[in-house]
Design an enzyme around this catalytic site. Structure first.
Site, mmCIF file in Angstrom:
data_model
loop_
_atom_site.group_PDB
_atom_site.id
_atom_site.type_symbol
_atom_site.label_atom_id
_atom_site.label_comp_id
_atom_site.label_asym_id
_atom_site.label_seq_id
_atom_site.Cartn_x
_atom_site.Cartn_y
_atom_site.Cartn_z
ATOM 1 N N LYS A 111 29.380 55.867 106.266
ATOM 2 C CA LYS A 111 29.841 55.509 107.610
ATOM 3 C C LYS A 111 28.685 54.909 108.405
ATOM 4 O O LYS A 111 27.605 55.495 108.481
ATOM 5 C CB LYS A 111 30.377 56.756 108.314
ATOM 6 C CG LYS A 111 31.120 56.495 109.605
ATOM 7 C CD LYS A 111 31.809 57.769 110.076
ATOM 8 C CE LYS A 111 32.629 57.536 111.332
ATOM 9 N NZ LYS A 111 33.343 58.781 111.744
ATOM 10 N N ASP A 250 46.158 57.002 111.594
ATOM 11 C CA ASP A 250 45.076 56.536 110.722
ATOM 12 C C ASP A 250 43.957 57.568 110.623
ATOM 13 O O ASP A 250 43.014 57.383 109.844
ATOM 14 C CB ASP A 250 44.516 55.195 111.216
ATOM 15 C CG ASP A 250 44.001 55.257 112.636
ATOM 16 O OD1 ASP A 250 44.824 55.502 113.536
ATOM 17 O OD2 ASP A 250 42.795 55.068 112.854
#
Length: 489
Positions: A111, A250
């Site tokens: 990330k 999501d």
């Protein structure tokens, strides 16, 4: 010899058609250095106990091992109830899959890896502040026993990243059994890619729900398990006072793992209407709304799966959600109150417990922990936590009378000591309060990760006493109760 030679890597998601993702190479940060390395987690995969330069180069994206195939996943999702087709990994990359020594497979996800085709208006970066919060919270949730993604590593850098202010760019290495979200299925449904919808469902069942394959209705059996796992996860959130803050579809894992930590918070004072995300102006994702939103999100997933599953089967699974969640929540709260059996009047006792805490702005975690320690302290330790002492005495008297009716083996009453010992195994002494995370952030932004390491150590075993870390059990100061957390990360 490379450290990766001892690790079993695979690329099963990257072997799917490119409609599922876009290959993207990480864009390195400036002067990357180690912040945190999760030694205990690393060793489960055969990785070194201590981080080294090869791992830093590999996991920061500077020198990828041959078995890494970084991809940015494509998905969609409902954000605050509105469908958005233009989502995907905007700053994260799935590098590969990695198996533990016991054969349990996890995704390796980086990330903050830079721009992807799905970055939209973003810069593809993650800041140290939010990356540190996600690292600590995922490990805190694991320590509590709540299904969650995990954090393997945190790296800081000298790359400036601009949010409300200039911050340090960072990289978080996240592990998860899968990064497939509800939004993956929504993307294929709303773009009429029903063959890919079926392929993704088949792979998720093959990889994660193999017991469904031999049933008469594999897709219906699978969806029922997704409902069950989601109900359990949210029941755990409610029982432990966790507010996620951004329950968009999501951000919902198909496996029922707590996923995508943003403006989360654990409750300090018990407030059912608590909103941790200061961008959530309508309170859609308030603490007491989480069970309802879980069902809303599952309904959105059910709609996306309608080409695969009969309407009656979808409705039956959705119809079971509330009962499943309530059963899990009741079981969890009974354990936290030391009440193994269900008896007449328990409903009122539980309702009055929550009302007592809410009406008196009483700290949720501290009250339950002190209630768990009545075998070694007087009742005053509990009563002192409540502004209305008479109300506290009244409820506590009722509770103790009810607890005295619990019977153990051979029909004998369960002693206070036995009850409290069991309660201390489910009522943590330590949680990740926002003020503790903020203090760790301030040290880390100066390059000092020792405070974060100490906090991570405590949160890994939150039910233990840790007398040397007593300060982390303190209630928040006034400034700590008023921290506003945004989605900016």
């Amino acid at each position: 010899m490379s450290v990766w030679n001892a690790v079993h890597l695979s690329r099963r998601f990257a072997a799917l058609p490119q409609a599922f993702y876009t290959p993207v190479h990480p864009q390195p940060l400036q002067n990357v250095r180690w912040g945190m390395w999760n030694s205990r987690l690393a060793q489960q995969f055969g990785l070194p106990e201590a981080p080294n330069d090869e791992l830093l180069l590999s996991l920061s994206g500077q020198q990828l091992p041959a078995d890494f195939s970084p991809v940015a996943m494509k998905y969609a999702g409902h954000q605050f109830g509105v469908y958005n087709p233009d989502l995907g990994d905007g700053r994260g990359l799935l590098l590969a899959e990695m198996a533990t020594k016991q054969g349990e497979v996890f995704d390796i996800h980086l990330k903050g890896a830079g721009l992807t085709p799905y970055s939209r208006m973003g810069d593809g970066r993650a800041v140290l502040r939010s990356s540190l919060r996600e690292y600590l919270c995922s490990e805190a949730m694991a320590g509590l026993g709540i299904a969650t993604t995990r954090a393997l590593a945190l790296m800081s850098s000298e790359t400036p990243v601009y949010r409300e202010r200039e911050e340090r760019g960072a990289l978080l290495v996240r592990l998860a059994h899968t990064h497939v979200r509800f939004g993956h299925f929504e993307h294929f449904f709303y773009t009429d890619q029903h063959a890919n919808l079926k392929l993704l469902a088949d792979k998720v069942i093959e990889w994660h729900f193999p017991d469904c394959v031999q049933t008469s209705k594999p897709y219906a059996a699978w969806f029922s398990q997704v409902v069950e796992r989601t109900a359990l996860m949210i029941a755990q959130w409610q029982a432990y006072g966790f507010n996620h803050g951004v329950m968009n579809t999501d951000n919902m894992s198909i496996l029922g793992e707590t996923f995508d930590y943003g403006p989360f918070a654990f409750l300090d004072d018990y407030d059912p209407n608590f909103i941790c995300n200061h961008s959530d102006y309508q309170g859609r994702y308030a603490f007491d709304q989480q069970p309802r939103i879980g069902l809303w999100n599952l309904s959105a997933l059910a709609h996306a799966l309608s080409p695969l599953i009969d309407k009656d089967d979808l409705e039956a699974a959705l119809g079971s959600y509330s009962e499943r969640l309530n059963l899990h929540f009741s079981r969890l709260m009974r354990a936290k109150l030391g009440l193994a059996t269900q008896q007449e009047g328990d409903g009122e006792l539980f309702a009055d417990f929550f009302a007592l805490l809410a009406n008196n702005h009483t700290d949720y975690t501290r009250f339950l922990r002190e209630l768990s320690c009545l075998d070694r302290q007087g009742n005053e330790a509990v009563i002192d936590l409540v502004l209305d002492r008479e109300a506290a005495k009244t409820w506590l008297t009722r509770y103790l009378e009810r607890a005295a009716r619990e019977l153990g083996q051979e029909g004998r009453p369960i002693s206070t000591r036995e009850r409290c010992q069991a309660m201390r195994q489910v009522n943590p002494k330590y949680i990740l309060r926002n003020y503790l995370a903020q203090q760790a952030i301030e040290f880390a932004e100066r390059g000092d990760f020792e405070e974060m390491q100490r906090l991570a150590t405590v949160l890994a075993s939150p039910y233990a006493e840790h007398p040397e870390f007593e300060r982390y059990a303190k209630l928040p100061p006034e400034w700590g109760k008023k921290l506003e957390i945004s989605c900016s990360s």
